[in-house]
Structure formats: C-alpha cells, structure tokens
Scaffold this motif. Structure first.
Motif, PDB file in Angstrom:
ATOM      1  N   GLY A  85       0.834  -1.182   0.000  1.00  0.00           N
ATOM      2  CA  GLY A  85       0.000   0.000   0.000  1.00  0.00           C
ATOM      3  C   GLY A  85       0.871   1.235   0.000  1.00  0.00           C
ATOM      4  O   GLY A  85       2.087   1.153   0.047  1.00  0.00           O
ATOM      5  N   PRO A  86       0.251   2.413  -0.036  1.00  0.00           N
ATOM      6  CA  PRO A  86       1.027   3.649  -0.022  1.00  0.00           C
ATOM      7  C   PRO A  86       1.769   3.786   1.298  1.00  0.00           C
ATOM      8  O   PRO A  86       1.361   3.277   2.325  1.00  0.00           O
ATOM      9  CB  PRO A  86      -0.058   4.731  -0.167  1.00  0.00           C
ATOM     10  CG  PRO A  86      -1.330   4.083   0.287  1.00  0.00           C
ATOM     11  CD  PRO A  86      -1.196   2.644  -0.085  1.00  0.00           C
ATOM     12  N   VAL A  87       2.879   4.516   1.241  1.00  0.00           N
ATOM     13  CA  VAL A  87       3.745   4.622   2.410  1.00  0.00           C
ATOM     14  C   VAL A  87       3.019   5.242   3.591  1.00  0.00           C
ATOM     15  O   VAL A  87       3.257   4.891   4.729  1.00  0.00           O
ATOM     16  CB  VAL A  87       4.996   5.444   2.046  1.00  0.00           C
ATOM     17  CG1 VAL A  87       5.864   5.682   3.270  1.00  0.00           C
ATOM     18  CG2 VAL A  87       5.792   4.725   0.971  1.00  0.00           C
ATOM     19  N   GLU A  88       2.075   6.184   3.349  1.00  0.00           N
ATOM     20  CA  GLU A  88       1.420   6.893   4.433  1.00  0.00           C
ATOM     21  C   GLU A  88       0.205   6.162   4.986  1.00  0.00           C
ATOM     22  O   GLU A  88      -0.538   6.720   5.779  1.00  0.00           O
ATOM     23  CB  GLU A  88       1.012   8.292   3.965  1.00  0.00           C
ATOM     24  CG  GLU A  88       2.194   9.220   3.726  1.00  0.00           C
ATOM     25  CD  GLU A  88       1.763  10.645   3.455  1.00  0.00           C
ATOM     26  OE1 GLU A  88       0.546  10.916   3.493  1.00  0.00           O
ATOM     27  OE2 GLU A  88       2.632  11.479   3.208  1.00  0.00           O
ATOM     28  N   THR A  89      -0.057   4.941   4.598  1.00  0.00           N
ATOM     29  CA  THR A  89      -1.202   4.225   5.125  1.00  0.00           C
ATOM     30  C   THR A  89      -1.038   3.985   6.614  1.00  0.00           C
ATOM     31  O   THR A  89       0.058   3.936   7.152  1.00  0.00           O
ATOM     32  CB  THR A  89      -1.396   2.877   4.411  1.00  0.00           C
ATOM     33  OG1 THR A  89      -0.202   2.109   4.538  1.00  0.00           O
ATOM     34  CG2 THR A  89      -1.739   3.061   2.960  1.00  0.00           C
ATOM     35  N   THR A  90      -2.170   3.840   7.264  1.00  0.00           N
ATOM     36  CA  THR A  90      -2.186   3.572   8.694  1.00  0.00           C
ATOM     37  C   THR A  90      -3.069   2.353   8.947  1.00  0.00           C
ATOM     38  O   THR A  90      -3.920   2.021   8.126  1.00  0.00           O
ATOM     39  CB  THR A  90      -2.773   4.775   9.465  1.00  0.00           C
ATOM     40  OG1 THR A  90      -4.084   5.053   8.962  1.00  0.00           O
ATOM     41  CG2 THR A  90      -1.900   5.996   9.329  1.00  0.00           C
ATOM     42  N   PRO A  91      -2.859   1.702  10.078  1.00  0.00           N
ATOM     43  CA  PRO A  91      -1.850   1.979  11.093  1.00  0.00           C
ATOM     44  C   PRO A  91      -0.479   1.442  10.694  1.00  0.00           C
ATOM     45  O   PRO A  91      -0.355   0.632   9.796  1.00  0.00           O
ATOM     46  CB  PRO A  91      -2.375   1.253  12.322  1.00  0.00           C
ATOM     47  CG  PRO A  91      -3.119   0.085  11.755  1.00  0.00           C
ATOM     48  CD  PRO A  91      -3.732   0.583  10.469  1.00  0.00           C
ATOM     49  N   ALA A  92       0.527   1.920  11.424  1.00  0.00           N
ATOM     50  CA  ALA A  92       1.899   1.447  11.233  1.00  0.00           C
ATOM     51  C   ALA A  92       2.602   1.480  12.577  1.00  0.00           C
ATOM     52  O   ALA A  92       2.157   2.150  13.514  1.00  0.00           O
ATOM     53  CB  ALA A  92       2.636   2.317  10.221  1.00  0.00           C
ATOM     54  N   GLN A 128       3.909  -8.633  14.362  1.00  0.00           N
ATOM     55  CA  GLN A 128       4.816  -7.565  14.773  1.00  0.00           C
ATOM     56  C   GLN A 128       4.474  -7.067  16.179  1.00  0.00           C
ATOM     57  O   GLN A 128       5.369  -6.798  17.000  1.00  0.00           O
ATOM     58  CB  GLN A 128       4.732  -6.406  13.783  1.00  0.00           C
ATOM     59  CG  GLN A 128       5.762  -5.320  13.974  1.00  0.00           C
ATOM     60  CD  GLN A 128       7.174  -5.768  13.671  1.00  0.00           C
ATOM     61  OE1 GLN A 128       8.069  -5.665  14.513  1.00  0.00           O
ATOM     62  NE2 GLN A 128       7.382  -6.280  12.462  1.00  0.00           N
ATOM     63  N   VAL A 129       3.189  -6.957  16.467  1.00  0.00           N
ATOM     64  CA  VAL A 129       2.768  -6.538  17.805  1.00  0.00           C
ATOM     65  C   VAL A 129       3.267  -7.513  18.855  1.00  0.00           C
ATOM     66  O   VAL A 129       3.809  -7.124  19.896  1.00  0.00           O
ATOM     67  CB  VAL A 129       1.238  -6.398  17.869  1.00  0.00           C
ATOM     68  CG1 VAL A 129       0.781  -6.128  19.302  1.00  0.00           C
ATOM     69  CG2 VAL A 129       0.752  -5.285  16.947  1.00  0.00           C
ATOM     70  N   LEU A 130       3.104  -8.800  18.599  1.00  0.00           N
ATOM     71  CA  LEU A 130       3.545  -9.805  19.561  1.00  0.00           C
ATOM     72  C   LEU A 130       5.059  -9.834  19.681  1.00  0.00           C
ATOM     73  O   LEU A 130       5.606 -10.041  20.771  1.00  0.00           O
ATOM     74  CB  LEU A 130       3.014 -11.179  19.143  1.00  0.00           C
ATOM     75  CG  LEU A 130       1.477 -11.312  19.128  1.00  0.00           C
ATOM     76  CD1 LEU A 130       1.073 -12.703  18.673  1.00  0.00           C
ATOM     77  CD2 LEU A 130       0.902 -10.999  20.489  1.00  0.00           C
ATOM     78  N   ARG A 131       5.749  -9.617  18.569  1.00  0.00           N
ATOM     79  CA  ARG A 131       7.212  -9.585  18.609  1.00  0.00           C
ATOM     80  C   ARG A 131       7.702  -8.458  19.509  1.00  0.00           C
ATOM     81  O   ARG A 131       8.670  -8.616  20.261  1.00  0.00           O
ATOM     82  CB  ARG A 131       7.763  -9.434  17.189  1.00  0.00           C
ATOM     83  CG  ARG A 131       9.282  -9.556  17.092  1.00  0.00           C
ATOM     84  CD  ARG A 131       9.741  -9.499  15.639  1.00  0.00           C
ATOM     85  NE  ARG A 131       9.193 -10.605  14.864  1.00  0.00           N
ATOM     86  CZ  ARG A 131       8.342 -10.456  13.858  1.00  0.00           C
ATOM     87  NH1 ARG A 131       7.945  -9.237  13.495  1.00  0.00           N
ATOM     88  NH2 ARG A 131       7.888 -11.506  13.205  1.00  0.00           N
TER      89      ARG A 131
END
Length: 270
Positions: free
Chosen positions: A19-26, A218-221
C-alpha cells in the motif's frame, strides 16, 4: 482471521498487499535521545516503539491481544465518558476557532499496554477536507498529571517556533521557546524538538524510527523485544530524574502560566 476492525491498511499489511507509504496503522521502532546542555551536560537514550494511526480508524486487535495495545480516549485531552479521541481533538481545535471540516487526523502515540499508559508526547497531524495538512498538535504531559497542547504550523523549510508555556519538568521553568520539526511519519520517523534560552539550545530531544507493518505478528514480537514499553519508559525517566538530582541540578519553583489542564494520573518526566 480479522486482525483489526474496521478494515484498514492494517488488513492489507496482514494479507501481504503493498500500500502507499502513508497508510495507517503502522509501527515505528523508535530511538529517543535527550541532550541537556545546561546547567550540566547530560545525555541518555531510550529504545521503544510507537503507533502511527488514523483517529477515524483506530486499530482493534483480537480480544486476547487487546491488552498489548489499547487506544483509550481518556488518556488524552478532556472530554466526556464514551467519546472518541477524534471527538476530543476536534473539540480542542474548535475551542481555538479551528474547523477541519471532517479532514483526516493521524497521530503518533503509545497505546495502553497491560492497562498502563505513558504518553509524555503525542503528535497529531490535522488535515482539512481536501487532505491539506493545516496544523500539528503536540500534546505534552508532566509530572503532576497535567497536560498542555501546542498548536504548531505544518512542517516547512524551517522548524516551527512556539513559546514554552507549560512545566514539563521539575528541572525546567517556563522560560524560553521550542523549535519543533515534526514532519509526518513516512518510511522513516524523524522528529526534533529543542528548547532554547538566550538563543542557545538548552535541551535537544529527538525521536527517530523505521516503519514496520502493523501486523499481529509484529505486535507480539514487540512484547518480547520491548516488553512493557510504557512502564519501562516511565521508569527510565524516573531514573534520569534521580541522576539529575544527584548531580545537584536545581529544582525550579513552579510559576503559574495560564491554567494547565489536569489529569488524575501522574507520571515522571524530565
């Protein structure tokens, strides 16, 4: 399995769709630096992480994972029970004669982790109905459970200047001014805030990081590599405060400067 409700770019990230770089959440793995130049030279770093979110589509993890990232409007601004963080931002701006016309508001913040919130600085990028960035809000919390928010012009070729109006630390008064450089997060996060007195930088803080996909994995990591991030951030600043006291940095008497907003929770900052 649905990771976030409502569906946002988060789902695209989970599905492996670019997706575009500015997509959220990140997510941003962050490195915070703090350099004090006077009356003593003192430097420290803190590694943590922050979420970059759209206030109209906040992430919502599966029930069993929500204790690791909960976005609670009650941790920000003032409002009434049951309202949203977006509603609180709009009300804050409306009190200052600003109407975004329903435009997008994105924020960089830390959520509650295991029931604990620690947000010494939250940044909001406020766009109008045409998608033009109009204002940046820097919401700051201090050691007394108070908060204050600065409305800053959008990022330009030069840092924005704003007069200091709020006690953020027992070691700092309300004299001086900030220079703020806070571009919207992209592939990289790069924020610099410096406090100046007598046209010299007294304190320089930076917040930098690299974008990560906001996937459940990623959240769990992060719970393994950066466990209890808000708690550890608060503890780190308490330790730094003790070091400054041990180095006999004077405590500055609090002088009233307007009416800071009051919150019941109390955290430690320097």
């Amino acid at each position: 399995m649905t990771i976030v409700e409502p569906k946002t770019a988060f789902d695209a990230a989970v599905a492996g769709v670019a997706g575009p770089v500015e997509t959220t959440p990140a997510l941003y793995r962050t490195r915070v630096t703090h350099l004090r130049r006077a009356p003593v030279h003192h430097y420290f770093e803190l590694n943590s992480y922050s979420w970059y979110v759209d206030l109209d589509a906040l992430p919502r993890l599966p029930g069993w994972a929500r204790p690791f990232a909960r976005f609670d409007a009650g941790d920000h601004f003032h409002g009434v029970a049951g309202d949203t963080l977006r509603a609180r931002v709009d009300a804050f701006l409306a009190a200052r004669g600003i109407d975004l016309g329903g435009g997008r508001v994105t924020a960089l913040l830390q959520p509650r982790v295991l029931g604990y919130a620690f947000n010494p600085l939250t940044l909001y990028w406020c766009h109008d109905a045409h998608g033009v960035l109009r204002h940046v809000i820097a919401e700051v919390h201090n050691t007394h459970g108070e908060w204050h928010a600065y409305v800053i012009p959008p990022d330009g070729p030069n840092p924005a200047m704003v007069r200091k109006r709020f006690h953020t630390s027992p070691f700092n008064g309300i004299d001086g001014y900030y220079l703020v450089r806070a571009p919207r997060p992209d592939a990289e996060l790069d924020v610099t805030i410096s406090l100046h007195r007598d046209n010299q930088p007294a304190i320089v803080g930076t917040l930098r990081g690299t974008r990560r996909p906001a996937t459940l994995a990623q959240v769990l990591r992060l719970q393994v590599t950066k466990p209890l991030a808000p708690q550890m951030g608060a503890l780190s600043l308490r330790v730094q405060g003790l070091i400054l006291r041990a180095r006999r940095v004077p405590v500055i008497p609090r002088v009233a400067a307007g009416a800071p907003e009051k919150r019941t929770a109390s955290v430690a900052h320097i």
